[in-house]
Design an enzyme around this catalytic site. Structure first.
Site, mmCIF file in Angstrom:
data_model
loop_
_atom_site.group_PDB
_atom_site.id
_atom_site.type_symbol
_atom_site.label_atom_id
_atom_site.label_comp_id
_atom_site.label_asym_id
_atom_site.label_seq_id
_atom_site.Cartn_x
_atom_site.Cartn_y
_atom_site.Cartn_z
ATOM 1 C CB CYS A 24 -1.015 -0.182 1.242
ATOM 2 S SG CYS A 24 -0.253 0.152 2.720
ATOM 3 C CB CYS A 27 4.361 -0.321 1.753
ATOM 4 S SG CYS A 27 3.394 -1.823 2.677
ATOM 5 C CG ASP A 431 12.175 25.327 -36.032
ATOM 6 O OD1 ASP A 431 12.627 26.518 -36.007
ATOM 7 O OD2 ASP A 431 12.466 24.304 -36.696
ATOM 8 C CG ASP A 644 15.599 20.346 -35.488
ATOM 9 O OD1 ASP A 644 16.003 20.585 -34.250
ATOM 10 O OD2 ASP A 644 15.971 20.981 -36.501
ATOM 11 C CG ASP A 648 14.450 24.042 -33.015
ATOM 12 O OD1 ASP A 648 14.794 25.227 -33.124
ATOM 13 O OD2 ASP A 648 13.895 23.334 -33.931
#
Length: 751
Positions: A24, A27, A431, A644, A648
């Protein structure tokens, strides 16, 4: 997956390993706290759904990586959990849907006779079993099938914490112990009402819920298994004696590999012989085969079409595109979304609070005059229904399902934070070249100075451009080759970032670049005939205009104009329209002159008059423009940048969400939070849609997880829920969370 750790590394190192025994959200918090107490650990993140942990730590001088890993695993073991190795290779064979069901089946078989008499009472039938038979049926369920709860609960108790297992162990033990006490203290000849069926059914229901969780978890990791399945086991190595089948692990860079029709390409390489069609749908989401000819790149995992081909190996093992994709998807699925931090804080105090509520329930009913057995049963119901399993599963299961759906569409999401943030984007900057356009410009216009030999000048320009990798430079070289011109090798070529190229060709020193650069250099004649009218007309037609100048003893002279044309990508205008239909602002960022940028923008459906075009932006200035977009307006904007992934990279990093168009290169994957494996701008809208739906599932899951506890605990404390009903509700909450996350796969849009 283990990330190699270098003792001498100065950067943050990380390691992943599995953790067994977690049940759970409590834990999760316990394991993370134990790991963070280890000296040198910077961060520890546990994923309950994958039962894995990622630890980041700062290596120190002389510190051994293996010793650090040993300390981390010892900390996990001391916290009461079992560290294990995560598989780095192909997953094991697909498991049966009924794997692990045997304990559940045994529990159902033993519990059913205990429950049937209760059903008979609804019809007036008296089928109550003797106390000794109830004891024989319930005890194996309680202490053999339920041993896992005692073991994990004891470890939690020793650590001074609590978890789901402790609640189940305490609750069911109380029910079993109460039944024993009532049986042994009953007056001779009387038949006491026992609660063996409550403890047995609760244990069985919890086991059933955990089995259903495990089955659903396997479905959420289908994307990883599907990617691993793309790796063939053997390759046809081409040697001196012909083809030899060897394991893929033995293939080395530089080897020549044969791929027969219909086979998967085993590793990344360059096509040396033959031509074919390649199916890359599992990698890029592109449903149609793509043509590959000599010199083209081939990606491991793609399916060869009709031709026998020979490739030269360029990448193997963890360096292949497929391996990097798998690593990226695994990282995203193992990550923790920001919203999960709130859940972790709640879970840290949840179990102690529930234990306190259970004790108050017991005392309250006793003070109200209720019999001890009734008060105890109500307290047991509180402990059982409050198990925080669903809280721990709510976020990671949705993240796993969402990233898996995205990977199947050719969308690689780097981390959970990006997935959660993408749905808040309100501005998308694109771009132009290579993102909205084909990125393969052609030389559409070439005007030499009056009286000059046009072909000779073009050959010299191509010679200088031959030393550049810029798309416009390649277009010039291709135009010269198309005219069958003799292009000499370039001399002393130097790139001027954001402006152009300069170099020597056949004794002439040429400068080739943008009109703005020429103006900065003071090249005369740009604003006079015949150059100015031609440049203006080309720009109105959407062309990118460059100029050629020659540097001589008497300064710079204008020698030629070049006009480059590019075409929009198929689907680019549609992608922009889709985003605008969602209420997003779209902006095109271009280094082209204003006229060319505006012309292309109009072809794409953008309106320059509304500020949807940023023209004449140098690569170094793109990040600043993105930062301006983020800060513009009241409260700022959440901005996504689509590029790309190479030139960029600064802009992608500056945006709130970076989306890289590419083929899975390292630069694209590291610069952007999201990588679009095929260059289709329509994937941007799909990425945002997956983010929106994933975040919606996270919120739905958290709502249901909290709702079960918020509504269930008071009902159980007030006596409206029996332990059996509480156990069923607790199991149902976990299963509902898993099933809701899996609906992401059912509702995935087609490629």
């Amino acid at each position: 997956m283990n990330t190699p750790l270098s003792p001498s590394s100065e950067s943050i190192a990380s390691v992943d390993f599995g953790v067994a025994g977690m049940s759970c959200a409590s834990c999760v918090g316990r394991v993370e706290r134990a790991l963070r107490r280890v000296p040198g650990v910077a961060e520890a993140s546990v994923n309950l759904a994958t039962e894995s942990v990622r630890v980041q730590w700062q290596p120190e001088a002389g510190q051994d990586a293996e010793q650090m890993q040993a300390r981390l695993k010892r900390a996990v073991r001391d916290a009461g959990y079992e560290p294990r190795i995560l598989s780095t290779g192909r997953p094991q064979q697909e498991l049966s849907p009924w794997t692990g069901f045997a304990p559940v089946a045994i529990g159902l078989a033993l519990s059913l006779p205990l429950v049937l008499p209760m059903a008979g009472m609804l019809w007036g039938a008296h089928w109550m079993l003797p106390a000794w038979l109830q004891f024989l049926l319930a005890t194996p369920v309680q202490f053999i099938l339920g041993a896992r709860f005692y073991k994990a609960g004891w470890h939690a108790l020793r650590a001074g914490a609590g978890n789901m297992d402790l609640l189940v162990a305490l609750g069911t033990s109380a029910g079993w112990g109460l039944s024993m006490w009532l049986w042994l203290t009953a007056a001779p000849g009387t038949e006491a009402h026992l609660y063996f069926e409550a403890s047995a059914v609760v244990v069985t229901l919890v086991l059933l819920g955990k089995w259903l969780e495990g089955r659903a978890k396997r479905q959420t990791t289908e994307a990883i298994r599907a990617l691993h399945a793309l790796r063939p086991d053997t390759a046809h190595l081409l040697g001196r004696d012909g083809e030899v089948d060897v394991p893929v692990a033995e293939v080395m860079v530089g080897d020549r590999i044969v791929v027969r029709p219909g086979e998967r390409v085993p590793v990344d390489g360059i096509l040396l012989e033959g031509q074919t069609q390649v199916d890359e749908s599992m990698l890029t989401g592109e449903p149609l085969p793509v043509s590959r000819e000599t010199g083209d790149a081939l990606t491991g995992g793609s399916i060869n079409g009709e031709g026998r081909i020979v490739l030269e190996v360029r990448a193997v093992g963890s360096e292949t595109v497929l391996a990097r994709i798998i690593r990226l998807v695994e990282d995203a699925q193992a990550g923790k979304a920001p919203i999960q931090r709130l859940v972790d804080k709640v879970a840290a105090v949840f179990v102690p609070v529930v234990l306190g509520i259970g004790l108050l329930t017991l005392v309250g009913w006793l003070l109200a005059g209720a019999p001890t057995e009734q008060a105890l049963i109500h307290a047991v119901a509180v402990l059982v229904i409050a198990c925080p399993c669903a809280l721990g599963l709510a976020t990671p299961t949705a993240i796993m399902a969402g990233t898996g759906v995205a990977a199947g569409r050719g969308i690689l999401i780097k981390d959970a934070q990006t997935l959660e943030l993408a749905h808040r984007v309100d501005t998308v900057a694109f771009d132009k070249t290579g993102t909205l356009t084909q990125g393969r410009p052609q030389l559409a216009h070439f005007m030499a100075q009056p009286g000059a030999d046009e072909n000779a000048l073009l050959a010299r320009v191509a010679s200088v451009q031959g030393g550049s990798e810029h798309p416009l430079a390649r277009a010039v070289v291709q135009a010269a080759e198309a005219r069958r011109l003799e292009v000499a090798a370039p001399e002393a070529v130097r790139a001027v970032p954001g402006r152009g190229t300069e170099g020597r060709a056949q004794g002439q020193e040429l400068l080739i670049g943008s009109l703005r650069w020429m103006q900065e250099l003071g090249v005369p004649g740009l604003d006079a005939a015949p150059w100015a009218p031609a440049a203006a007309q080309w720009q109105r037609d959407g062309a990118t205009v460059s100029a050629v100048a020659e540097r001589g003893a008497d300064g710079l002279k204008l020698r030629a104009l070049l006009g480059f044309g590019d075409e929009p990508k198929p689907g680019a205008a549609e992608a922009l329209a889709q985003l605008r239909a969602r209420g997003l602002r779209t902006v095109m960022v271009s280094g082209d002159n204003r006229g060319a940028a505006h012309a292309m923008a109009r072809r794409l459906g953008l309106d320059p008059d509304r500020g949807e075009v940023l023209a004449e932006v140098l690569p170094a200035d793109k990040a600043a423009r993105i930062a301006h977009l983020r800060g513009a307006g009241q409260g700022g904007h959440v901005v996504a940048m689509v590029g790309d992934g190479v030139n960029d990279a600064p802009a992608l990093a500056a945006a709130d969400v970076g989306l890289a168009m590419g083929n899975g290169t390292d630069v694209a994957m590291h610069a952007a939070g999201i990588t679009l494996m095929r260059g289709d701008p329509r994937l941007v809208a799909q990425a945002f849609d997956i983010s929106r739906r994933t975040v919606a599932k996270i919120r739905q899951n958290l709502f249901w997880a909290f709702a079960f506890n918020v509504a269930g605990i008071p009902l159980a404390a007030l006596g409206y829920l029996s332990p059996v009903v509480a156990g069923a509700a607790m199991a149902l909450s976990s299963v509902m969370v898993m099933a809701n996350a899996l609906l992401l796969k059912k509702g995935a849009s087609p490629r």
